[in-house]
Design an enzyme around this catalytic site. Structure first.
Site, PDB file in Angstrom:
ATOM      1  N   SER A  52      36.306  27.555 -17.985  1.00  0.00           N
ATOM      2  CA  SER A  52      35.216  28.200 -17.238  1.00  0.00           C
ATOM      3  C   SER A  52      34.480  29.105 -18.213  1.00  0.00           C
ATOM      4  O   SER A  52      34.970  30.190 -18.541  1.00  0.00           O
ATOM      5  CB  SER A  52      35.784  29.047 -16.089  1.00  0.00           C
ATOM      6  OG  SER A  52      36.647  28.274 -15.282  1.00  0.00           O
TER       7      SER A  52
ATOM      8  N   ILE B  21      16.449  17.371 -19.220  1.00  0.00           N
ATOM      9  CA  ILE B  21      15.524  16.757 -18.264  1.00  0.00           C
ATOM     10  C   ILE B  21      14.658  17.844 -17.613  1.00  0.00           C
ATOM     11  O   ILE B  21      13.563  17.573 -17.127  1.00  0.00           O
ATOM     12  CB  ILE B  21      16.301  15.956 -17.191  1.00  0.00           C
ATOM     13  CG1 ILE B  21      15.390  14.995 -16.441  1.00  0.00           C
ATOM     14  CG2 ILE B  21      17.060  16.867 -16.244  1.00  0.00           C
ATOM     15  CD1 ILE B  21      16.144  14.038 -15.516  1.00  0.00           C
TER      16      ILE B  21
ATOM     17  N   PHE C 201      25.900  18.424 -24.182  1.00  0.00           N
ATOM     18  CA  PHE C 201      26.165  19.335 -23.065  1.00  0.00           C
ATOM     19  C   PHE C 201      25.353  18.967 -21.827  1.00  0.00           C
ATOM     20  O   PHE C 201      25.469  19.618 -20.783  1.00  0.00           O
ATOM     21  CB  PHE C 201      25.859  20.788 -23.475  1.00  0.00           C
ATOM     22  CG  PHE C 201      26.986  21.435 -24.242  1.00  0.00           C
ATOM     23  CD1 PHE C 201      27.306  21.004 -25.526  1.00  0.00           C
ATOM     24  CD2 PHE C 201      27.734  22.457 -23.679  1.00  0.00           C
ATOM     25  CE1 PHE C 201      28.366  21.584 -26.228  1.00  0.00           C
ATOM     26  CE2 PHE C 201      28.795  23.039 -24.368  1.00  0.00           C
ATOM     27  CZ  PHE C 201      29.108  22.607 -25.644  1.00  0.00           C
ATOM     28  N   GLY C 202      24.522  17.952 -21.910  1.00  0.00           N
ATOM     29  CA  GLY C 202      23.666  17.604 -20.776  1.00  0.00           C
ATOM     30  C   GLY C 202      24.400  16.808 -19.713  1.00  0.00           C
ATOM     31  O   GLY C 202      25.395  16.134 -20.001  1.00  0.00           O
ATOM     32  N   GLY C 203      23.908  16.885 -18.497  1.00  0.00           N
ATOM     33  CA  GLY C 203      24.450  16.081 -17.397  1.00  0.00           C
ATOM     34  C   GLY C 203      24.722  16.913 -16.162  1.00  0.00           C
ATOM     35  O   GLY C 203      24.494  18.124 -16.146  1.00  0.00           O
ATOM     36  N   VAL C 204      25.181  16.239 -15.131  1.00  0.00           N
ATOM     37  CA  VAL C 204      25.563  16.929 -13.893  1.00  0.00           C
ATOM     38  C   VAL C 204      26.861  17.681 -14.183  1.00  0.00           C
ATOM     39  O   VAL C 204      27.803  17.108 -14.724  1.00  0.00           O
ATOM     40  CB  VAL C 204      25.748  15.901 -12.752  1.00  0.00           C
ATOM     41  CG1 VAL C 204      26.260  16.585 -11.499  1.00  0.00           C
ATOM     42  CG2 VAL C 204      24.430  15.178 -12.490  1.00  0.00           C
ATOM     43  N   SER C 205      26.906  18.960 -13.820  1.00  0.00           N
ATOM     44  CA  SER C 205      28.021  19.805 -14.272  1.00  0.00           C
ATOM     45  C   SER C 205      28.939  20.257 -13.139  1.00  0.00           C
ATOM     46  O   SER C 205      29.802  21.113 -13.370  1.00  0.00           O
ATOM     47  CB  SER C 205      27.466  21.028 -15.009  1.00  0.00           C
ATOM     48  OG  SER C 205      26.740  21.842 -14.115  1.00  0.00           O
TER      49      SER C 205
ATOM     50  N   GLY D 188      23.019  26.571 -18.300  1.00  0.00           N
ATOM     51  CA  GLY D 188      23.642  27.880 -18.502  1.00  0.00           C
ATOM     52  C   GLY D 188      24.181  28.029 -19.918  1.00  0.00           C
ATOM     53  O   GLY D 188      23.872  29.009 -20.613  1.00  0.00           O
TER      54      GLY D 188
ATOM     55  N   TYR E  10      32.838  13.861 -10.730  1.00  0.00           N
ATOM     56  CA  TYR E  10      32.437  14.610 -11.935  1.00  0.00           C
ATOM     57  C   TYR E  10      33.558  14.550 -12.979  1.00  0.00           C
ATOM     58  O   TYR E  10      33.325  14.201 -14.150  1.00  0.00           O
ATOM     59  CB  TYR E  10      32.112  16.048 -11.537  1.00  0.00           C
ATOM     60  CG  TYR E  10      32.003  17.008 -12.693  1.00  0.00           C
ATOM     61  CD1 TYR E  10      30.983  16.913 -13.626  1.00  0.00           C
ATOM     62  CD2 TYR E  10      32.935  18.042 -12.848  1.00  0.00           C
ATOM     63  CE1 TYR E  10      30.883  17.812 -14.686  1.00  0.00           C
ATOM     64  CE2 TYR E  10      32.849  18.944 -13.894  1.00  0.00           C
ATOM     65  CZ  TYR E  10      31.825  18.814 -14.809  1.00  0.00           C
ATOM     66  OH  TYR E  10      31.737  19.702 -15.863  1.00  0.00           O
TER      67      TYR E  10
HETATM   68  P1  NAI Z   1      24.377  23.302 -16.376  1.00  0.00           P
HETATM   69  O1  NAI Z   1      24.366  22.497 -15.129  1.00  0.00           O
HETATM   70  O2  NAI Z   1      23.836  24.689 -16.316  1.00  0.00           O
HETATM   71  O3  NAI Z   1      23.597  22.524 -17.539  1.00  0.00           O
HETATM   72  C1  NAI Z   1      23.557  21.118 -17.602  1.00  0.00           C
HETATM   73  C2  NAI Z   1      22.164  20.710 -18.034  1.00  0.00           C
HETATM   74  O4  NAI Z   1      22.114  19.275 -18.057  1.00  0.00           O
HETATM   75  C3  NAI Z   1      21.072  21.179 -17.069  1.00  0.00           C
HETATM   76  O5  NAI Z   1      20.111  21.947 -17.749  1.00  0.00           O
HETATM   77  C4  NAI Z   1      20.485  19.901 -16.508  1.00  0.00           C
HETATM   78  O6  NAI Z   1      19.082  19.970 -16.295  1.00  0.00           O
HETATM   79  C5  NAI Z   1      20.837  18.888 -17.593  1.00  0.00           C
HETATM   80  N1  NAI Z   1      20.842  17.547 -17.042  1.00  0.00           N
HETATM   81  C6  NAI Z   1      21.321  17.118 -15.847  1.00  0.00           C
HETATM   82  N2  NAI Z   1      21.045  15.823 -15.653  1.00  0.00           N
HETATM   83  C7  NAI Z   1      20.375  15.407 -16.766  1.00  0.00           C
HETATM   84  C8  NAI Z   1      19.817  14.166 -17.146  1.00  0.00           C
HETATM   85  N3  NAI Z   1      19.854  13.081 -16.354  1.00  0.00           N
HETATM   86  N4  NAI Z   1      19.202  14.105 -18.338  1.00  0.00           N
HETATM   87  C9  NAI Z   1      19.126  15.182 -19.147  1.00  0.00           C
HETATM   88  N5  NAI Z   1      19.635  16.390 -18.839  1.00  0.00           N
HETATM   89  C10 NAI Z   1      20.258  16.489 -17.638  1.00  0.00           C
HETATM   90  O7  NAI Z   1      25.871  23.324 -16.912  1.00  0.00           O
HETATM   91  P2  NAI Z   1      26.559  24.261 -17.977  1.00  0.00           P
HETATM   92  O8  NAI Z   1      27.444  25.208 -17.285  1.00  0.00           O
HETATM   93  O9  NAI Z   1      25.561  24.768 -18.930  1.00  0.00           O
HETATM   94  O10 NAI Z   1      27.513  23.217 -18.721  1.00  0.00           O
HETATM   95  C11 NAI Z   1      27.070  22.502 -19.848  1.00  0.00           C
HETATM   96  C12 NAI Z   1      28.016  21.338 -20.086  1.00  0.00           C
HETATM   97  O11 NAI Z   1      29.336  21.834 -20.231  1.00  0.00           O
HETATM   98  C13 NAI Z   1      28.041  20.331 -18.936  1.00  0.00           C
HETATM   99  O12 NAI Z   1      28.184  19.038 -19.475  1.00  0.00           O
HETATM  100  C14 NAI Z   1      29.277  20.697 -18.165  1.00  0.00           C
HETATM  101  O13 NAI Z   1      29.831  19.590 -17.498  1.00  0.00           O
HETATM  102  C15 NAI Z   1      30.188  21.205 -19.279  1.00  0.00           C
HETATM  103  N6  NAI Z   1      31.142  22.175 -18.786  1.00  0.00           N
HETATM  104  C16 NAI Z   1      30.755  23.450 -18.485  1.00  0.00           C
HETATM  105  C17 NAI Z   1      31.678  24.371 -18.021  1.00  0.00           C
HETATM  106  C18 NAI Z   1      31.321  25.792 -17.768  1.00  0.00           C
HETATM  107  O14 NAI Z   1      32.219  26.563 -17.437  1.00  0.00           O
HETATM  108  N7  NAI Z   1      30.061  26.217 -17.920  1.00  0.00           N
HETATM  109  C19 NAI Z   1      33.070  23.982 -17.788  1.00  0.00           C
HETATM  110  C20 NAI Z   1      33.362  22.602 -18.122  1.00  0.00           C
HETATM  111  C21 NAI Z   1      32.423  21.753 -18.616  1.00  0.00           C
HETATM  112  C1  15L Z   2      33.117  22.843 -14.834  1.00  0.00           C
HETATM  113  O1  15L Z   2      33.346  21.739 -15.325  1.00  0.00           O
HETATM  114  C2  15L Z   2      31.774  23.228 -14.386  1.00  0.00           C
HETATM  115  O2  15L Z   2      30.764  22.652 -15.196  1.00  0.00           O
HETATM  116  C3  15L Z   2      31.576  24.730 -14.332  1.00  0.00           C
HETATM  117  O3  15L Z   2      30.404  25.008 -13.588  1.00  0.00           O
HETATM  118  C4  15L Z   2      32.772  25.399 -13.665  1.00  0.00           C
HETATM  119  O4  15L Z   2      32.883  24.971 -12.346  1.00  0.00           O
HETATM  120  C5  15L Z   2      34.024  25.039 -14.435  1.00  0.00           C
HETATM  121  O5  15L Z   2      34.179  23.636 -14.568  1.00  0.00           O
HETATM  122  C6  15L Z   2      35.299  25.561 -13.758  1.00  0.00           C
HETATM  123  O6  15L Z   2      36.194  24.770 -13.486  1.00  0.00           O
HETATM  124  O7  15L Z   2      35.394  26.767 -13.572  1.00  0.00           O
END
Ligand code: NAI
Ligand code: 15L
Length: 274
Positions: free
Chosen positions: A174, A43, A80-84, A22, A145
């Protein structure tokens, strides 16, 4: 691209992991001004490179050798990669725990001096919503997580102390187009403010290991960024503009974790596999 400060000289090559996610999709566009070449990795399948400004590399963060190849030749990493979200430990282990180790070891090996780590508010999720925190508050992860992000912050601290690799750990609240519920009125981070925070995190000298809460200029916040003031981050957006829409939603029950804990529903996820 929205930027709030003077344009900076671009890095030669930046790496963005999680580029299919995202935030990754948003940052693919917004990071363009900051690199001659943006290396995009995930991935999951990614749209092909649109021009010679982009490189697309499929890579599993759990694969040490692949991550070492991925990192070669980059000047800084936006990790930014990983389980989120909250998942069983075994799913988080490879992507987030081994993954962050592989990123830092590869950074050391290839001479990368700066990492921006997408940490999360879930490292402090078990605090109540009436508590005020800063970067020195003891962590209270709200699940596997959150634990993995806490481990990532420790990894960042160690790699700075031992090898001088600098990190800004952004405890993102968020970050979505709009706050989706009452809790996110406090935790919301707009994409413009995230972009500004990344720019500051890339270009501010001497960050050591800095922990910053990633939030917009929301009305009632739980987090104080006094220890990250050297970044010069000044959020411009506020969740207030969405208040009427969010408050049209039904109020959660008094005992709903979404109303009690900073980490909201994450505190009640699991147990898994019983
Ligand atoms: P998302 O889940 O949409 O994106 C994470 C990406 O990491 C995905 O595209 C996924 O395919 C990839 N991924 C998962 N396992 C992998 C692996 N083994 N190897 C390579 N890639 C892998 O999450 P989002 O919302 O884009 O968040 C990005 C980062 O920001 C994450 O690390 C998340 O924990 C962190 N984050 C996001 C928040 C938010 O509000 N969107 C809040 C707090 C932290
Ligand atoms: C996170 O760490 C998650 O990646 C995101 O999807 C939201 O759940 C966010 O925290 C949150 O706390 O709103």
């Amino acid at each position: 691209m929205t930027s709030t400060s003077t344009p900076r000289a671009p890095f030669n090559r930046l790496l963005l992991t999680g580029a299919a996610g995202g935030l990754g999709k948003v940052l693919r566009e917004r990071l363009r001004p900051y690199a001659n070449v943006l290396r995009l990795s995930d991935i999951a399948a990614l749209a092909p490179a649109v021009d010679d400004h982009e490189e697309v590399v499929l890579c599993d963060l759990a694969d040490k050798q692949a991550v070492h190849q991925l990192v070669e030749g980059v000047d800084a990493i936006l990790h930014f990669g990983g389980v989120s979200v909250e998942r069983p430990f075994e799913e988080i282990l490879g992507a987030n725990i081994s993954g962050v180790f592989h990123i830092y070891e590869a950074a050391r090996k290839h001479g990368v001096k700066r990492v921006i780590f997408a940490s999360s508010n879930h490292v402090i999720g078990f605090y109540k919503q009436d508590q005020q925190l800063d970067a020195t508050s003891a962590r209270r992860p709200d699940g596997y997580y959150g634990l993995s992000k806490s481990y990532g912050e420790d990894m960042a601290s160690f790699y700075f102390d031992r090898y001088g690799i600098e990190t800004v750990s952004i405890r993102i609240g968020s970050s979505f187009p709009e706050p989706q519920n009452r809790r996110m009125m406090h935790t919301w981070l707009s994409f413009d403010d995230l972009t500004q925070l990344l720019e500051r995190s890339l270009y501010t000298p001497n960050v050591g290991h800095t922990v910053v809460y990633g939030m917009s200029a929301n009305k009632d916040v739980w987090w104080d960024n006094r220890y990250a003031s050297h970044l010069g981050f000044e959020a411009k957006d506020t969740s207030e503009v969405f208040r009427d829409k969010v408050e049209a939603q039904p109020m959660p029950a008094d005992d709903d974790p979404a109303r009690i804990y900073q980490g909201g529903a994450f505190v009640a996820a699991g147990p898994f596999g019983d």
